[in-house]
Motif scaffolding. Structure first.
Motif, short mmCIF file in Angstrom:
data_model
loop_
_atom_site.label_atom_id
_atom_site.label_comp_id
_atom_site.label_asym_id
_atom_site.label_seq_id
_atom_site.Cartn_x
_atom_site.Cartn_y
_atom_site.Cartn_z
N LYS A 148 -21.38 52.37 -47.67
CA LYS A 148 -20.64 51.75 -48.78
C LYS A 148 -21.39 50.52 -49.29
O LYS A 148 -21.89 49.72 -48.50
CB LYS A 148 -19.25 51.32 -48.29
N LEU A 149 -21.49 50.41 -50.62
CA LEU A 149 -22.19 49.27 -51.22
C LEU A 149 -21.32 48.66 -52.30
O LEU A 149 -20.53 49.35 -52.95
CB LEU A 149 -23.52 49.74 -51.83
N PHE A 150 -21.51 47.36 -52.51
CA PHE A 150 -20.72 46.67 -53.52
C PHE A 150 -21.62 45.77 -54.36
O PHE A 150 -22.47 45.06 -53.83
CB PHE A 150 -19.63 45.83 -52.84
N PHE A 151 -21.43 45.81 -55.67
CA PHE A 151 -22.19 44.95 -56.58
C PHE A 151 -21.24 44.32 -57.59
O PHE A 151 -20.27 44.96 -58.01
CB PHE A 151 -23.25 45.77 -57.35
N GLU A 152 -21.54 43.08 -57.96
CA GLU A 152 -20.71 42.40 -58.96
C GLU A 152 -21.60 41.79 -60.04
O GLU A 152 -22.66 41.23 -59.74
CB GLU A 152 -19.89 41.29 -58.28
N PHE A 183 -17.19 45.10 -61.34
CA PHE A 183 -17.25 45.30 -59.89
C PHE A 183 -17.59 46.77 -59.63
O PHE A 183 -16.89 47.66 -60.10
CB PHE A 183 -15.90 44.96 -59.24
N CYS A 184 -18.67 47.00 -58.92
CA CYS A 184 -19.13 48.37 -58.68
C CYS A 184 -19.06 48.69 -57.19
O CYS A 184 -19.65 47.97 -56.38
CB CYS A 184 -20.57 48.54 -59.14
N ASN A 185 -18.36 49.74 -56.86
CA ASN A 185 -18.26 50.18 -55.46
C ASN A 185 -18.88 51.57 -55.32
O ASN A 185 -18.51 52.49 -56.04
CB ASN A 185 -16.79 50.28 -55.05
N ILE A 186 -19.80 51.67 -54.39
CA ILE A 186 -20.42 52.98 -54.14
C ILE A 186 -20.03 53.41 -52.73
O ILE A 186 -20.18 52.64 -51.77
CB ILE A 186 -21.96 52.89 -54.21
N ASP A 187 -19.49 54.62 -52.60
CA ASP A 187 -19.29 55.17 -51.26
C ASP A 187 -19.86 56.59 -51.24
O ASP A 187 -20.31 57.09 -52.27
CB ASP A 187 -17.81 55.08 -50.82
N PRO A 188 -19.89 57.25 -50.13
CA PRO A 188 -20.58 58.55 -50.07
C PRO A 188 -20.03 59.60 -51.04
O PRO A 188 -20.74 60.51 -51.44
CB PRO A 188 -20.37 59.00 -48.63
N LYS A 189 -18.76 59.46 -51.43
CA LYS A 189 -18.16 60.48 -52.28
C LYS A 189 -18.02 60.11 -53.75
O LYS A 189 -17.85 61.00 -54.60
CB LYS A 189 -16.78 60.86 -51.72
N SER A 190 -18.05 58.83 -54.06
CA SER A 190 -17.81 58.46 -55.46
C SER A 190 -18.37 57.08 -55.80
O SER A 190 -18.70 56.28 -54.92
CB SER A 190 -16.31 58.46 -55.74
N VAL A 191 -18.45 56.84 -57.11
CA VAL A 191 -18.77 55.51 -57.63
C VAL A 191 -17.55 55.04 -58.41
O VAL A 191 -17.07 55.74 -59.31
CB VAL A 191 -20.01 55.56 -58.55
N ASN A 192 -17.05 53.89 -58.00
CA ASN A 192 -15.86 53.33 -58.64
C ASN A 192 -16.25 52.03 -59.33
O ASN A 192 -16.88 51.17 -58.73
CB ASN A 192 -14.78 53.08 -57.57
N LEU A 193 -15.89 51.91 -60.63
CA LEU A 193 -16.25 50.72 -61.40
C LEU A 193 -14.99 50.06 -61.93
O LEU A 193 -14.10 50.75 -62.45
CB LEU A 193 -17.15 51.10 -62.58
N ILE A 194 -14.91 48.75 -61.79
CA ILE A 194 -13.79 48.02 -62.38
C ILE A 194 -14.37 46.98 -63.34
O ILE A 194 -15.19 46.14 -62.96
CB ILE A 194 -12.92 47.34 -61.30
N LEU A 195 -13.97 47.11 -64.61
CA LEU A 195 -14.42 46.17 -65.64
C LEU A 195 -13.22 45.33 -66.03
O LEU A 195 -12.23 45.84 -66.55
CB LEU A 195 -14.98 46.92 -66.85
#
Lengths: 139, 114
Positions: A3-7, A63-75
């Motif tokens: 899991k990775l997180f970027f802002e 806010f960008c969240n990457i996990d093995p199954k999906s990429v979730n972005l919150i703007l």
């Protein structure tokens, strides 16, 4: 893939920097060897959203969240908010300024194009407070 | 068709990306509206546009467009050139109108995306 997180912070009205966050995140996805077709869907939706924050808000964050199954972005922006989300989702409806149109945007296509590129899209907005757009693309 | 063929057909100037002129191009989109360009899902795509700003290159970057032709004698600023170079995008300037550029490329076999 862990899991990775970027802002990223997005400045209102700065069209020189519009796209910096999307560009950076694209490089991250490439390094992670995500399928190029999936990368394209993610970054096109993200870029549309980033341009929206620059063009229509007083500024915000991504806010960008990457996990093995999906990429979730919150703007998330700090206002002014969207008065009528259903209207904003209509193709061709736009409140963009002349400056935004000069940059090649503001044709009322952004939100619809975001929707077409993602597996999940949710828009919440409150006048005077701001807008939160959440989108997910399955990997 | 490769990019160097396009340069010749349009009698255009290559501004940056000289090392990528042997890239294959299959389809063309001509638009000044980046919102429209962002809806296109096609590989080996060439963008013809009269819109010369940073967002033109950003749009190409997001859409995996590897070659941008600025028509109508539009010029690229140093910032635009830097961004194109950073992303490995070939940038070309040409004096023809959009219509004439499209006509010349269509005549030589390059197809529209739809």
């Amino acid at each position: 893939m862990k899991k990775l997180f970027f802002e990223y912070s997005v400045e209102a009205g700065n069209f020189t920097k519009a796209g910096d966050a999307s560009s950076n995140f694209k490089k991250v996805l490439k390094q992670l060897n995500v399928d190029p077709q999936v990368i394209k869907r993610i970054v096109v939706a993200l870029y549309e959203g980033e341009v929206n924050i620059v063009a229509h808000s007083v500024g915000g964050n991504i806010f960008c969240n990457i996990d093995p199954k999906s990429v979730n972005l919150i703007l998330k922006d700090d206002g002014p908010g969207i008065p009528d989300i259903n209207k904003a989702m209509q193709v061709g409806f736009s409140t963009a300024s002349a400056k935004v149109r000069e940059m090649g945007f503001g044709a009322g296509m952004g939100l619809v194009n975001m929707k077409n590129n993602v597996d999940f899209l949710k828009i919440e907005s409150e006048m005077g407070k701001g807008t939160k757009v959440e989108l997910t693309v399955n990997l | 068709m490769i990019i160097s063929d396009i340069v010749e057909i349009l009698k255009a100037d290559v501004i940056c990306g000289h090392e990528y002129l042997n890239r294959e191009v299959k389809n063309v989109v001509a638009s000044d509206l980046m919102s429209d360009v962002l809806t296109i899902n096609s590989d080996q795509l060439l963008l013809l546009t009269g819109l010369s700003n940073i967002q033109t290159i950003r749009t190409a970057e997001m859409s995996d467009i590897q070659c941008v032709v600025l028509v109508r004698n539009k010029k690229a600023s140093p910032e635009i050139i830097d961004l194109a170079e950073e992303n490995g995008i070939v940038l070309i300037e040409c004096e023809h109108s959009t219509y004439k550029s499209c006509g010349l490329l269509f005549q030589e076999g390059l197809k529209s995306i739809y």
